[in-house]
Design an enzyme around this catalytic site. Structure first.
Site, PDB file in Angstrom:
ATOM      1  CE1 TYR A 161      -3.880   2.171   0.231  1.00 45.59           C
ATOM      2  CE2 TYR A 161      -2.938   3.042   2.263  1.00 45.59           C
ATOM      3  CZ  TYR A 161      -3.879   3.102   1.256  1.00 45.59           C
ATOM      4  OH  TYR A 161      -4.820   4.110   1.260  1.00 45.59           O
ATOM      5  CB  THR A 195     -13.909   4.232   3.905  1.00 43.99           C
ATOM      6  OG1 THR A 195     -12.546   3.838   4.115  1.00 43.99           O
ATOM      7  CG2 THR A 195     -13.961   5.734   3.647  1.00 43.99           C
TER       8      THR A 195
END
Length: 257
Positions: A161, A195
Site C-alpha cells: 500500500y 470507510t
C-alpha cells in the site's frame, strides 16, 4: 426522486471518477453531481441511487479496474473523448484502490500484490495518459490522484500500500514537470476516513498489521473524518485556483473553505 440542480450549476465542467460507488468515491460523486458537474463513474458496479437522483448528469461504466487488459481495451475506445467533449473544464479523479495485501513480506500473496499494483498504480497512470490525450482541446484539465499518508510514511504490514501510493505521488511530481498545456495535477492524501477500508484495517490481525490498535483508537475516539467531510475538502481544493500549485497535498493541511 430526482434532485434538482442548483442554480449555480456548471454544466461545462465534467469529471471522470473511478471507484464511485463506495466510501470517498461515492461521496465525491454525490457532491460533484449536486454542484451540477457531469460525472462519468467507472467502477465494477453501478450506483443505483445516484443514477436515479441525477439521471441527466451521471453516466456509468462497469469495469474491473484491476484487470489491465480490460482497462486498456476500454481506454482504447472513445468513452473518454465522447464524455469530455464540450467541457471547458475537465477533471479526472483517480480514486479506486485497495489496501490489500496487509502483512509482512513473507505473508503476502503474489496474486494480491499483482492486483494491488494494477489497481493502485497501473490503472490510474493509464487513465491519466488516456485522459490527457482525449482532452487535448479542452480549456482546462485537472488530474487528482487519491493518495494517502502511507505514501509519505512507511508502516509495518503496509509495504504494498505504501509503495503503490508513493508511486502516485511521484507520478504527479513528474507530470507536473511536463508543463503540458492547461494540465495540472496533484496527488492528494484525504486524511483518515471512516470507510470500508478502515474496517478492513481494524479487522486485520496484529501479526499482519502491528498498528491496528492505533486505528481502533481513532474509531473509538471519533477521530475519523466522514467520507462526506473529506470529499467536501477534496472538491473545494480541486476546483480552487490553488489546485496544482504543488504536486502533492494533504486535505488536513488545506485551508478551510
Amino acid at each position: 426522486m430526482t434532485t434538482p440542480l442548483p442554480s449555480s450549476s456548471t454544466p461545462l465542467t465534467k469529471a471522470i471518477l473511478t471507484g464511485h460507488t463506495r466510501g470517498i468515491g461515492a461521496a465525491l460523486a454525490e457532491q460533484l453531481l449536486a454542484r451540477g458537474i457531469a460525472v462519468l463513474g467507472v467502477s465494477r458496479s453501478r450506483h443505483a441511487t445516484l443514477a436515479q437522483r441525477f439521471p441527466g448528469l451521471l453516466e456509468e461504466a462497469e469495469l474491473d479496474l484491476s484487470d489491465l487488459a480490460l482497462v486498456e481495451q476500454w481506454l482504447a475506445g472513445d468513452a473518454l473523448r465522447r464524455f469530455t467533449s464540450g467541457g471547458q473544464r475537465v477533471l479526472l479523479i483517480n480514486n479506486a484502490g485497495t489496501v490489500q495485501p496487509i502483512g509482512p513480506c513473507e505473508m503476502q500473496n503474489a496474486g494480491e500484490i499483482a492486483r494491488a499494483v494494477s489497481l493502485n498504480v497501473a490503472t490510474p497512470l493509464m487513465f491519466a495518459s488516456a485522459f490527457a490525450a482525449a482532452t487535448a482541446d479542452a480549456g482546462e484539465r485537472r488530474i487528482v490522484h487519491i493518495s494517502s499518508g502511507a505514501a509519505r510514511n512507511a508502516y509495518a504490514g503496509w509495504s504494498i500500500y505504501c509503495a503503490t501510493k508513493a508511486a502516485l505521488d511521484h507520478h504527479a511530481r513528474s507530470v507536473a514537470l511536463d508543463e503540458s498545456r492547461a494540465l495540472t495535477i496533484c496527488s492528494v492524501a484525504p486524511g483518515v476516513v471512516d470507510t470500508d477500508m478502515q474496517a478492513e484495517i481494524r479487522g486485520t490481525g496484529v501479526d499482519r498489521f502491528p498498528l491496528r490498535e492505533r486505528f481502533e483508537d481513532l474509531k473509538r475516539n471519533g477521530q475519523l473524518a466522514t467520507p462526506e467531510q473529506s470529499a467536501s475538502k477534496l472538491i473545494g481544493y480541486l476546483l480552487s485556483d490553488s489546485f496544482g500549485l504543488v504536486p502533492t497535498a494533504d486535505v488536513r493541511e488545506l485551508p478551510q473553505a
